[in-house]
Design an enzyme around this catalytic site. Sequence first.
Site, PDB file in Angstrom:
ATOM      1  CB  CYS A   1     -18.865   0.023 -15.537  1.00 10.80           C
ATOM      2  SG  CYS A   1     -19.071   0.347 -13.878  1.00 10.80           S
ATOM      3  CD  GLU A  23      -2.985  -0.684  -0.186  1.00 11.79           C
ATOM      4  OE1 GLU A  23      -3.325   0.521  -0.216  1.00 11.79           O
ATOM      5  OE2 GLU A  23      -3.343  -1.502  -0.823  1.00 11.79           O
ATOM      6  CB  CYS A  50     -22.468   5.427 -13.660  1.00 13.66           C
ATOM      7  SG  CYS A  50     -21.229   6.483 -13.710  1.00 13.66           S
ATOM      8  CB  CYS A 110     -18.577   3.782 -19.352  1.00 12.90           C
ATOM      9  SG  CYS A 110     -17.663   5.046 -18.623  1.00 12.90           S
ATOM     10  CB  CYS A 126     -13.722   3.606 -13.092  1.00 14.72           C
ATOM     11  SG  CYS A 126     -14.661   5.108 -12.806  1.00 14.72           S
TER      12      CYS A 126
END
Length: 352
Positions: free
Chosen positions: A202, A37, A208, A199, A192
């Site tokens: 998605c 991370e 959305c 899209c 995204c």
Amino acid sequence: MNEKHFSQSILEWFDVHGRKNLPWQINKTPYRVWVSEIMLQQTQVTTVIGYYNRFMDQFKSLEELAKADEDDVLGYWAGLGYYARARNLHKTAKLIVSEYDGEFPSTLDEIESLPGIGRSTAGAILSLSLNQRAPILDGNVKRVLARFHAIEGWTGHPSIAKELWYWAERYTPKTRFSDYTQAMMDLGATLCTRSKPNCPQCPINSTCRAYNEDRTNTIPTPKPKKALPVKHRWLLHIENQKGEIYIEKRPPSGIWGSLWSLPDAPYTLDGNDITHYCREQLAVECTVLSYKESFKHTFSHYHLILHPIKLSYVSSIPSISGCSDSRWLKGKHQLGLPAPIKIYIDSMEEEY
């Protein structure tokens, strides 16, 4: 789309399309996830993988990282940039050993209090490694949520971030915390995306707002741009008769903190001034040989143009206090050098 339907759609997509074989997803522990991370802050997955594997091969456990010399840690970080991340990793490892008996803390408040770890990173560590419910809001998740709700405004602004955290909390399900966290990261990274999002593929495109209003190219709102200032510095390439190059360790704060680098000097100095500077500041006597091609390196807050000047080392000056953290460099080494400095040195070696 209600919260349950949102998270269910994301998880169903993840089960088929999500990334499940990244190095830090194998043998998941808080230590391994934490390192990944921190590396992934400001850096793409494809770039991180090689660095992560080398880093974990060298520092297999939190205890090994805590015992390591800072130069070794920075050496395995060199090239990733944002070096405060590496220094904080090292500092945090030592703190966990001394304050938590080597056991990675397991509460959000404790993890968030550690150097270099914010709310989102702490949540990612908890959810990905310990499967605890802890929402995250990294760049990918911000983009997904901002587009889904057509939230205008720069996502780094406190009021916008507060709204996004609200939705991040609401959508995080009551089960499969680790999978959901990874799914949101993957959705932002693979579909995204910042430009040219995919899209049609998605799982939440039907509701959305940005997609349905044809505004994915303007949401999220880009960070307000400002012209970056340009700074010039001499880069002092001091070489002795053995072909060794003089380097020094930079201060912990400032650019390239704690890394080894060629010395630099104010660009207002001329050739005679530079030899005087070397004498007074580095305690070395040298003469100017030649001027090399300048090169630019861009930081987040300014452009730095370095003007290399090659100097021939004559002698040290014991009566003058120079840089105590200095050495001569030649051939293979494991020192952490800033990427542009390493590229320059390597290019000079190729000339011989």
